[in-house]
Design an enzyme around this catalytic site. Sequence first.
Site, PDB file in Angstrom:
ATOM      1  CG  ASP A 128      -1.787   1.109   1.437  1.00 37.98           C
ATOM      2  OD1 ASP A 128      -2.247   1.654   0.428  1.00 37.98           O
ATOM      3  OD2 ASP A 128      -2.061   1.481   2.597  1.00 37.98           O
ATOM      4  CD  GLU A 172      -3.185   8.240  -0.036  1.00 36.49           C
ATOM      5  OE1 GLU A 172      -3.484   9.378   0.322  1.00 36.49           O
ATOM      6  OE2 GLU A 172      -3.936   7.518  -0.701  1.00 36.49           O
TER       7      GLU A 172
HETATM    8 MG   LIG Z   1      -3.153   2.992   3.509  1.00 41.97          MG
END
Ligand SMILES: [Mg+2]
Length: 212
Positions: A6, A8
């Site tokens: 991932d 962010e």
């Molecule tokens: Mg995230």
Amino acid sequence: MVIVTDLEGVLIPEVWEEVARVTGVSELAMTTHDEPDFGRLMDRRVELLSQHDLRLPELSRIAGDVLPYPGATELLAWYRTKAQVMIVSDTFHEFSEQIVQRMGPYNLFANTFRADEEGRVLGYRLRIRGRKDNVIRSLKQIGFRIVAIGDGYNDELMFRMADHPVLFNAPDDLAARIENGTRVTTYEEIRRLIIEVHKLPPLALQSTPAEG
Ligand SMILES: [Mg+2]
């Protein structure tokens, strides 16, 4: 092995929070914690962008100033010494492509905005939302062992599909649902886990049926 990470909350801060801070439109900082329905959340964000006449070039410029977390660039480079890397995110290419390219020549798989010729955001196209598990399923089908690293509820399906889910600063209730997950709070812990996975024997390749 493929490391699916991932973006962010794992490698960079939340971009919408930065957009909210710089533009002063605080409501843009809402997350799926405030509005669990991602479609409704995005519709509201698009409405706010229109109300405040915030257009794509400005949004891209604000997002482009977001800095990776300390050590994130080095972590990605280190991953590449051990495995292939895919960055799979619910972010938008117009936001995060520049940040990712500054960290290195990595592939980003994310969503895109729909905009008119003057850069007014009209809507969005979701390619990743709710489908992170499909990315992993496809990679597993062609024989890869998957380490998946994420931090939030939107990573849950991805965690469920991965061979080695790694929960980075994830909420307790999410962690409780991922039984084979490893909870970590530092990049050093992620590195240690990947070194262990790297030592495992390769997965047996599924042979194709013999002809005749
Ligand atoms: Mg995230």
